[in-house]
Motif scaffolding. Structure first.
Motif, PDB file in Angstrom:
ATOM      1  N   LEU A 193     -35.274 -75.894  -7.104  1.00  0.00           N
ATOM      2  CA  LEU A 193     -34.385 -75.288  -7.891  1.00  0.00           C
ATOM      3  C   LEU A 193     -33.218 -76.033  -8.282  1.00  0.00           C
ATOM      4  O   LEU A 193     -32.601 -75.782  -9.424  1.00  0.00           O
ATOM      5  N   MET A 194     -32.765 -76.785  -7.443  1.00  0.00           N
ATOM      6  CA  MET A 194     -31.464 -77.578  -7.775  1.00  0.00           C
ATOM      7  C   MET A 194     -31.661 -78.558  -8.825  1.00  0.00           C
ATOM      8  O   MET A 194     -30.923 -78.745  -9.612  1.00  0.00           O
ATOM      9  N   GLN A 195     -33.046 -79.079  -8.681  1.00  0.00           N
ATOM     10  CA  GLN A 195     -33.429 -79.849  -9.970  1.00  0.00           C
ATOM     11  C   GLN A 195     -33.511 -79.299 -11.340  1.00  0.00           C
ATOM     12  O   GLN A 195     -32.844 -79.885 -12.317  1.00  0.00           O
ATOM     13  N   LEU A 196     -33.834 -78.118 -11.271  1.00  0.00           N
ATOM     14  CA  LEU A 196     -33.969 -77.156 -12.354  1.00  0.00           C
ATOM     15  C   LEU A 196     -32.700 -76.862 -12.822  1.00  0.00           C
ATOM     16  O   LEU A 196     -32.308 -77.168 -13.988  1.00  0.00           O
ATOM     17  N   VAL A 197     -31.787 -76.609 -11.986  1.00  0.00           N
ATOM     18  CA  VAL A 197     -30.535 -76.175 -12.453  1.00  0.00           C
ATOM     19  C   VAL A 197     -29.681 -77.133 -13.010  1.00  0.00           C
ATOM     20  O   VAL A 197     -29.072 -77.138 -14.137  1.00  0.00           O
ATOM     21  N   LYS A 198     -29.634 -78.372 -12.307  1.00  0.00           N
ATOM     22  CA  LYS A 198     -29.179 -79.558 -13.005  1.00  0.00           C
ATOM     23  C   LYS A 198     -29.674 -79.964 -14.533  1.00  0.00           C
ATOM     24  O   LYS A 198     -28.766 -80.390 -15.089  1.00  0.00           O
ATOM     25  N   LYS A 199     -30.921 -79.794 -14.839  1.00  0.00           N
ATOM     26  CA  LYS A 199     -31.496 -80.228 -15.849  1.00  0.00           C
ATOM     27  C   LYS A 199     -31.323 -79.368 -17.252  1.00  0.00           C
ATOM     28  O   LYS A 199     -31.465 -79.749 -18.217  1.00  0.00           O
ATOM     29  N   VAL A 200     -31.172 -77.927 -16.724  1.00  0.00           N
ATOM     30  CA  VAL A 200     -31.313 -76.859 -17.752  1.00  0.00           C
ATOM     31  C   VAL A 200     -29.913 -76.310 -17.975  1.00  0.00           C
ATOM     32  O   VAL A 200     -29.736 -75.664 -19.073  1.00  0.00           O
ATOM     33  N   SER A 201     -29.044 -76.346 -17.008  1.00  0.00           N
ATOM     34  CA  SER A 201     -27.627 -75.773 -17.186  1.00  0.00           C
ATOM     35  C   SER A 201     -26.895 -76.474 -18.378  1.00  0.00           C
ATOM     36  O   SER A 201     -27.015 -77.959 -18.494  1.00  0.00           O
ATOM     37  N   GLY A 202     -26.148 -75.735 -18.979  1.00  0.00           N
ATOM     38  CA  GLY A 202     -25.151 -76.317 -19.919  1.00  0.00           C
ATOM     39  C   GLY A 202     -24.124 -77.231 -19.303  1.00  0.00           C
ATOM     40  O   GLY A 202     -23.756 -77.125 -18.282  1.00  0.00           O
ATOM     41  N   PRO A 203     -23.334 -77.768 -20.200  1.00  0.00           N
ATOM     42  CA  PRO A 203     -22.253 -78.764 -19.599  1.00  0.00           C
ATOM     43  C   PRO A 203     -21.138 -77.925 -18.892  1.00  0.00           C
ATOM     44  O   PRO A 203     -20.461 -78.488 -18.015  1.00  0.00           O
ATOM     45  N   ASP A 204     -20.875 -76.952 -19.332  1.00  0.00           N
ATOM     46  CA  ASP A 204     -20.038 -75.946 -18.545  1.00  0.00           C
ATOM     47  C   ASP A 204     -20.279 -75.383 -17.438  1.00  0.00           C
ATOM     48  O   ASP A 204     -19.688 -74.698 -16.514  1.00  0.00           O
ATOM     49  N   SER A 205     -21.578 -75.439 -17.174  1.00  0.00           N
ATOM     50  CA  SER A 205     -22.125 -74.743 -15.787  1.00  0.00           C
ATOM     51  C   SER A 205     -21.690 -75.617 -14.512  1.00  0.00           C
ATOM     52  O   SER A 205     -21.616 -76.889 -14.644  1.00  0.00           O
ATOM     53  N   SER A 206     -21.725 -74.782 -13.397  1.00  0.00           N
ATOM     54  CA  SER A 206     -21.257 -75.704 -12.133  1.00  0.00           C
ATOM     55  C   SER A 206     -22.447 -75.197 -11.083  1.00  0.00           C
ATOM     56  O   SER A 206     -22.843 -73.971 -11.160  1.00  0.00           O
ATOM     57  N   ILE A 207     -22.669 -75.914 -10.205  1.00  0.00           N
ATOM     58  CA  ILE A 207     -23.694 -75.603  -9.113  1.00  0.00           C
ATOM     59  C   ILE A 207     -22.874 -75.363  -7.813  1.00  0.00           C
ATOM     60  O   ILE A 207     -22.052 -76.135  -7.404  1.00  0.00           O
TER      61      ILE A 207
END
Length: 256
Positions: free
Chosen positions: A242-256
């Motif tokens: 899930l972390m890999q998915l979030v990093k690759k599909v999130s926009g530049p303004d997204s934060s984890i």
């Protein structure tokens, strides 16, 4: 509605009869819970997608009640009753008989492109987990294997129900490819996974004295240990995906 205690008495009473306790459970689920519904009814509803999982004693792997899985059996999932799938997913050995599903061989089903791609990916990257998943699916393509899928409790291969997500992700080529293959009109903003861990640690007399533990106490303890460690690994692997998915599909303004 039938009282839960009465249901237990009915099932226990059938233990020593010629009628399968599993079939009795299926009839009970079908009448009292699912009202004869099939997977076609589930698909027509507006409810969330439901994945029901069992364990195949022949392939030694998880069996997912999906059309993708049923394609390997030359069978139509839409006509399959939900009650029978639920019974298979909870058929604890000894207490309940396995649920059998016939594998038809008249449709001449061949290895699909997505499985061939997964096989090449596994070989290229020497991915042992993916190799084993591919092998588990190819098992149904071998006509020399038993013609019946023999299903028991899904907890033996996926106690938390998370492995189905992980397996689908691996066979699809990773979280990003899986995400890309979904409906393009869908907007995925949040992913929420609720994990309900119903496993318990059984109380035994192991270690309370110098008496050698009974075979049942040892078997119970070993089963608890395996389930506990497997649960930890499943949780960790899913979080990583899930972390890999979030990093690759999130926009530049997204934060984890």
């Amino acid at each position: 509605m039938t009282n839960g205690c009465d249901e237990g008495v009915i099932l226990f009473g059938r233990q020593f009869s010629n009628v399968s306790r599993t079939e009795e459970a299926i009839d009970l689920y079908d009448q009292q819970l699912f009202e004869g519904k099939t997977f076609a009814d589930l698909k027509r509803s507006s409810k969330p997608f439901i994945s029901i999982n069992a364990t195949d004693l022949n392939s030694h792997h998880q069996f997912v009640f999906s059309q993708k899985q049923f394609d390997f059996l030359c069978s139509d999932l839409s006509q399959f009753k939900v009650a029978r799938a639920v019974a298979a997913s909870s058929a604890v050995p000894v207490l309940f008989h396995p649920v059998l599903i016939e594998k038809h061989r008249d449709c001449h089903f061949e290895k699909p492109a997505w499985l061939a791609a997964a096989e090449q990916e596994a070989i290229l990257n020497n991915n042992f987990r993916l190799k084993e998943l591919v092998r588990s699916m190819e098992f149904y393509l071998d006509d020399t294997n038993p013609p019946y899928v023999t299903l028991v409790d899904g907890g033996f291969t996926d106690n938390l129900g998370l492995r189905a997500i992980l397996s689908n992700t691996l066979l699809s080529g990773g979280a990003v490819k899986l995400y890309s293959s979904t409906d393009e009109t869908a907007s995925l903003e949040h992913i929420v996974i609720l994990v309900v861990n119903a496993s318990t640690t059984a109380v035994t007399d192991i270690g309370k004295s110098n008496v050698i533990p009974s075979a049942m106490d040892v078997l119970t303890a070993v089963t608890d240990i395996q389930l506990h460690l497997y649960n930890i690994e499943s949780n960790s692997l899913l979080k990583k995906e899930l972390m890999q998915l979030v990093k690759k599909v999130s926009g530049p303004d997204s934060s984890i």
